[in-house]
Design a protein around this motif. Structure first.
Motif, short mmCIF file in Angstrom:
data_model
loop_
_atom_site.label_atom_id
_atom_site.label_comp_id
_atom_site.label_asym_id
_atom_site.label_seq_id
_atom_site.Cartn_x
_atom_site.Cartn_y
_atom_site.Cartn_z
N PRO A 368 0.85 -1.30 -0.09
CA PRO A 368 -0.08 0.06 0.08
C PRO A 368 0.96 1.27 -0.02
O PRO A 368 1.93 1.28 0.78
N GLY A 369 0.39 2.20 -0.86
CA GLY A 369 1.25 3.43 -0.85
C GLY A 369 2.52 3.54 -1.44
O GLY A 369 3.28 4.42 -1.36
N ALA A 370 3.04 2.24 -2.33
CA ALA A 370 4.31 2.32 -2.70
C ALA A 370 4.29 1.51 -3.78
O ALA A 370 3.37 0.92 -4.31
#
Length: 383
Positions: A368-370
């Motif tokens: 998540p978020g990467a």
């Protein structure tokens, strides 16, 4: 240890093993330099293990500082335990790179798979040598926590991390681990090289001339090699030279070859990185030969120090499943050499085969978020 088989090259060129006998080609011309691309970020070193300490052992620099007269059987046992840690340290990053490749029939996938087999053979060799001089491999203690420096403080500045296969990973981890001394001759720092370490190990065997016991040593087909008990100094020399020629300890150039023409690990990884096979030209060796297409790979992100932060329950379950199996592989390998039992070694092989399924599941789950996906952490029990 695994039954990695010989497979044909996908490039149409011979795919075998080249030996690397001493030569001044790379030292003089240095055309196979592993200089980092301008865009490459400087490696980040893990602060937790600044010397890549191996439990109960001195660093390689401190071992090599011992006068030759003080390098008896106890010194050999300590140095060989560091060698166990060094050989083991290469296997998890290479497995991550191999598992991430989508097409396992590709030339690159087969090449990496064979190198993994070589590294497992090298680890078996140093375990046998340690048993031969009355020691017992402490394999669980030897396991590296990633990211981190190489065990024993060799190749200071190399940060070994886990990632899917991409060019920076090939350059900064795979090639950096395996780099021979000749291409680095103009840039060596004060840290000892793996080749120097193995040379001193061989010299200590010669000067000490210890009694070598076959009791407890193991025999096994590993990759394309056959692990056998070592019972005399000629056998020790052959074993150590094989480790050096196949991979990280080579001190020379691609001037000469074994009969089946398989490149040593540094040059094989160099072909993947440069996208071309190594070829001799008028002014030296260069990666200008047949194309080596870089394969599509699962985008496993680089595992951060301390492991993946705040994973979901599904990811945590997979990580736990993987690390539990990895701990069993380590303990079973240790038991195999403690008992001298080939059946226990085969049990470790079966357990190792079970690591791939959770690893591939992790590599399909986005972080998540990467950018990229999860992957195995290879967390040893002592981490």
């Amino acid at each position: 240890m695994t039954g990695v088989r010989e497979e044909a090259s996908g490039t149409g060129a011979p795919f075998g093993r080249r030996t690397f006998v001493a030569s001044a080609v790379l030292t003089a011309a240095a055309p196979v330099s592993a200089a980092a691309p301008a865009s490459a970020a400087a490696p980040v070193r893990a602060a937790e293990r600044p010397e890549g300490a191996v439990s109960g052992c001195r660093s390689v620099a401190r071992l090599l500082a011992v006068p030759h007269s003080g390098r008896g059987v106890g010194w050999l046992r300590e140095a060989l335990q560091v060698a166990v840690a060094l050989e083991l340290a290469t296997i998890p990053p290479y497995l991550c790179g191999w598992w991430s490749v989508g097409d396992r029939t590709s030339h690159v996938a087969r090449l990496i798979r064979r190198i993994i087999g070589d590294e497992m053979y090298h680890m078996g060799v140093v375990c046998n040598l340690l048993v031969a001089v009355g020691g017992r491999p402490r394999i669980t203690d030897a396991a590296l926590a990633y990211p981190g420096p190489l065990p024993g403080g060799v190749r200071d500045g190399v940060n070994v991390y886990l990632s899917g296969l991409n060019r920076p990973f090939v350059h900064d981890v795979m090639m950096a681990i395996e780099a021979p001394e000749a291409p680095l001759a103009r840039g060596l720092n004060s840290s000892p090289s793996i080749g120097h370490f193995y040379d001193d190990l061989m010299n200590a065997f010669r000067s000490t001339a210890p009694e070598l016991s076959a009791r407890g040593q193991l025999s096994q087909h590993i990759g394309s090699d056959v692990l056998e008990p070592v019972t005399d100094l000629d056998g020790v020399e052959r074993a150590i030279e094989t480790i050096k020629e196949q991979g990280e300890g080579t001190t020379s150039s691609p001037e000469d070859a074994f009969g089946d023409d398989y490149p040593a690990h540094y040059y094989a990884f160099g072909e993947i990185y440069h996208g071309r096979q190594l070829r001799q030209e008028d002014d030296g060796w260069r990666f200008t030969g047949a194309p080596v297409p870089f394969p599509d790979a699962r985008p496993m992100a680089r595992v951060p120090a301390g492991g993946w932060p705040h994973p979901s329950k599904r990811v945590q379950d997979l990580l736990d499943r993987f690390d539990t199996a990895y701990a069993k592989v380590l303990s079973t390998l240790e038991a195999a050499w403690a008992d001298g039992d080939a059946r226990t070694l085969r049990s470790a092989v079966r357990t190792m085969g079970g690591l791939e399924a959770p690893a591939l599941e992790l590599m399909e789950i986005p972080v998540p978020g990467a950018h990229g996906t999860y992957g195995p952490q290879f967390r040893p029990p002592h981490a």
